[in-house]
Design a protein around this motif. Structure first.
Motif, short mmCIF file in Angstrom:
data_model
loop_
_atom_site.label_atom_id
_atom_site.label_comp_id
_atom_site.label_asym_id
_atom_site.label_seq_id
_atom_site.Cartn_x
_atom_site.Cartn_y
_atom_site.Cartn_z
N GLU A 411 56.64 -15.65 -24.34
CA GLU A 411 57.24 -15.39 -25.62
C GLU A 411 57.49 -16.89 -26.38
N LYS A 412 57.75 -17.88 -25.23
CA LYS A 412 58.09 -19.14 -25.58
C LYS A 412 57.33 -20.35 -25.15
N THR A 413 57.01 -21.41 -25.98
CA THR A 413 56.23 -22.35 -25.52
C THR A 413 56.74 -23.04 -24.38
N GLU A 414 58.15 -23.25 -24.29
CA GLU A 414 58.61 -23.71 -23.02
C GLU A 414 58.20 -23.09 -21.86
#
Length: 512
Positions: A411-414
């Motif tokens: 869900e998150k780029t990181e």
């Protein structure tokens, strides 16, 4: 259809499962994009997986079961579109009017839309009445229940309710109902694992949307090349000292036998030859892996799509991914081979110590001829093809494995980049183990003056050291590969994100 975020679906309050699944059937019949996708991609792929020698009834049953599995994911795509529509503050009445305008040109289409919206708890009753009033008297049949109706629908996800099914007004319930469905039961025969699956008599809504690789343009491939060049050149430049130690361990095993490990080997070289010796061969390393990044990453994306589209058989997917990695690596080796030959000579040949790349090329040309730079091409192909095949396969599948275990990481780029980093390390170690023997032979071949051959060099290593000789320096090379491949994929994904080509997947999120 357009792109949408991936993730497991949560139950939607506004749309019943029966409604979502039946709307999916309607769209497969009346929506041009959905119908084209189903007929051109899904059905042929399913047909290709069937055993032609099996009896016809069994083959039909397996075909239906496989189609139901794909259909379940398609219904999740439809629900994504419905949620987006709901998030815009629009009501079921707005949706019915929109669908009627788009797909309600015939009486049969209007009847099917009316049947679908009867499945909602919050019905657009007035609009349903208006829609039904537009039907001719001959279409107004009393709903008749058929015990065979669930089986009829189960055999083909594109089938719609027959003309024996018609909405009728129930004054006691103050809503439209379909009496013909009163005793129908959901079917589950296609689903061994029902986690996240919502069942209805019309089929199932799967836990995730349909995912496919999106088509790529020439500009996309150019961005892949730029990203690959950046990732490969940076990472290979940073680990040049590791590469030098690995090469020296393989080229001079007796001298470095006491050193044993990577750190001790680096300290020995630094102490006896100076710290600058740990950067030997940096020029061909940088140039060679600029070429590698420019060719292998866009090449892999290109050949993977070519092979998977040409042979859309799920059982062959692993083989085709391996083949795509191998094909791309062959093209990359054309530029890497002379660069690698120069690098090894600059690291392992004392006579070339301290010389720049132009002078090294001049010396090689005068003594042996530039053709010797390609002497190790066959061995390099063996090493790099094995390495490249495993690298891409393990990276793709390990990343998918991690995302399956923890979907929130996608869900998150990181967290996506973190998974890329870890998956790259695993891929690097695995690829090193598989390709290490060829790497050892290549190092010995390039160490020698003049021409050498793969088999005789391999026999020489075996006679001197036995089988373990082919794995000299494996520990340092595994550390090298874990660092370089994890960094490579990490920087590659960072660069792709920056350039706008991070997500190559396309989610069938139906526009409603």
């Amino acid at each position: 259809m357009d792109a949408a975020p991936k993730g497991e679906l949560e139950p939607a309050d506004a749309w019943s499962v029966d409604f979502v699944v039946y709307l999916a059937r309607i769209l497969l019949n009346y929506d041009e994009a959905s119908s084209a996708w189903w007929q051109a991609e899904v059905v042929p792929t399913v047909e290709a997986t069937l055993d032609r020698s099996a009896p016809e009834p069994l083959r039909r049953a397996k075909r239906a079961a496989k189609l139901r599995e794909v259909f379940a994911d398609y219904t999740a795509s439809v629900e994504l579109g419905l949620r987006r529509y709901q998030d815009q503050g629009r009501s079921p009445s707005n949706l019915l009017r929109r669908l009627a305008d788009r797909y309600g040109s015939t009486e049969e289409q209007r009847r099917q839309l009316a049947l679908c919206f009867c499945l909602l708890e919050d019905q657009p009753r007035e609009l349903l009445s208006e829609l039904l009033s537009s039907l001719g008297l001959e279409t107004r049949l009393q709903a008749v229940f058929s015990p065979a109706l669930p089986d009829y629908l189960a055999m083909d996800p594109t089938r719609l309710l027959p003309d024996t099914q018609y909405p009728v007004w129930n004054g006691g319930l103050n809503r439209w109902v379909i009496p013909g469905l009163q005793a129908a039961q959901p079917y589950t025969s296609a689903f061994d694992d029902t986690k996240g699956v919502e069942l209805s008599i019309f089929g199932a809504r799967g836990p995730e949307a349909v995912v496919k690789e999106r088509p790529l343009t020439g500009w996309d491939y150019l961005l892949f090349a730029a990203s690959g060049a950046f990732g490969c050149s940076v990472t290979h430049s940073l680990v040049i000292p590791l590469d030098v130690v690995k090469t020296r361990l393989q080229a001079e095993p007796k001298r470095f036998e006491a050193a044993g490990d990577l750190v001790s080997g680096a300290m020995l070289i630094s102490r006896e030859e100076g710290a600058s010796s740990l950067l030997a061969g940096w020029e061909p390393t940088l140039l060679g892996y600029l070429w590698y990044g420019v060719t292998v990453y866009p090449g892999y994306e290109f050949f993977k799509r070519v092979y998977l589209n040409a042979v859309p058989i799920e059982d062959l997917r692993v083989f085709l991914i391996l083949l795509a990695g191998a094909t791309a690596t062959v093209f990359a080796c054309i530029g890497v081979c002379p660069a690698e030959a120069c690098r090894i000579r600059m690291v392992a040949d004392p006579q070339l110590k301290g010389l720049g790349l132009p002078k090294v090329l001049q010396r090689i040309s005068e003594e042996d001829g530039l053709g010797t730079l390609f002497d190790g091409l066959s061995t390099l192909l063996v090493r790099q093809v094995l390495f490249g095949m495993m690298k891409f396969l393990v990276f793709d599948y390990f990343a998918d494995f991690v995302f399956d275990l923890a979907p929130s990481l996608a869900e998150k780029t990181e967290t996506q980049l973190l998974v890329s980093f870890i998956s790259g390390a695993v891929a690097g170690i695995t690829s090193s183990i598989v390709s290490q023997p060829a790497d050892t032979v290549l190092t010995r071949m390039n160490q020698k003056q003049g021409r050498a051959f793969f088999l005789e060099t391999g026999q020489e290593i075996y006679s001197e050291q036995g089988i373990q000789g082919f794995f000299a320096g494996l520990g340092s090379r595994s550390v090298w590969a874990a660092c370089i491949i994890s960094g490579q994929f990490f920087l590659y994904d960072v660069c792709k994100s920056f350039l706008g080509v991070k997500d190559l997947r396309m989610f069938l999120n139906v526009q409603v």
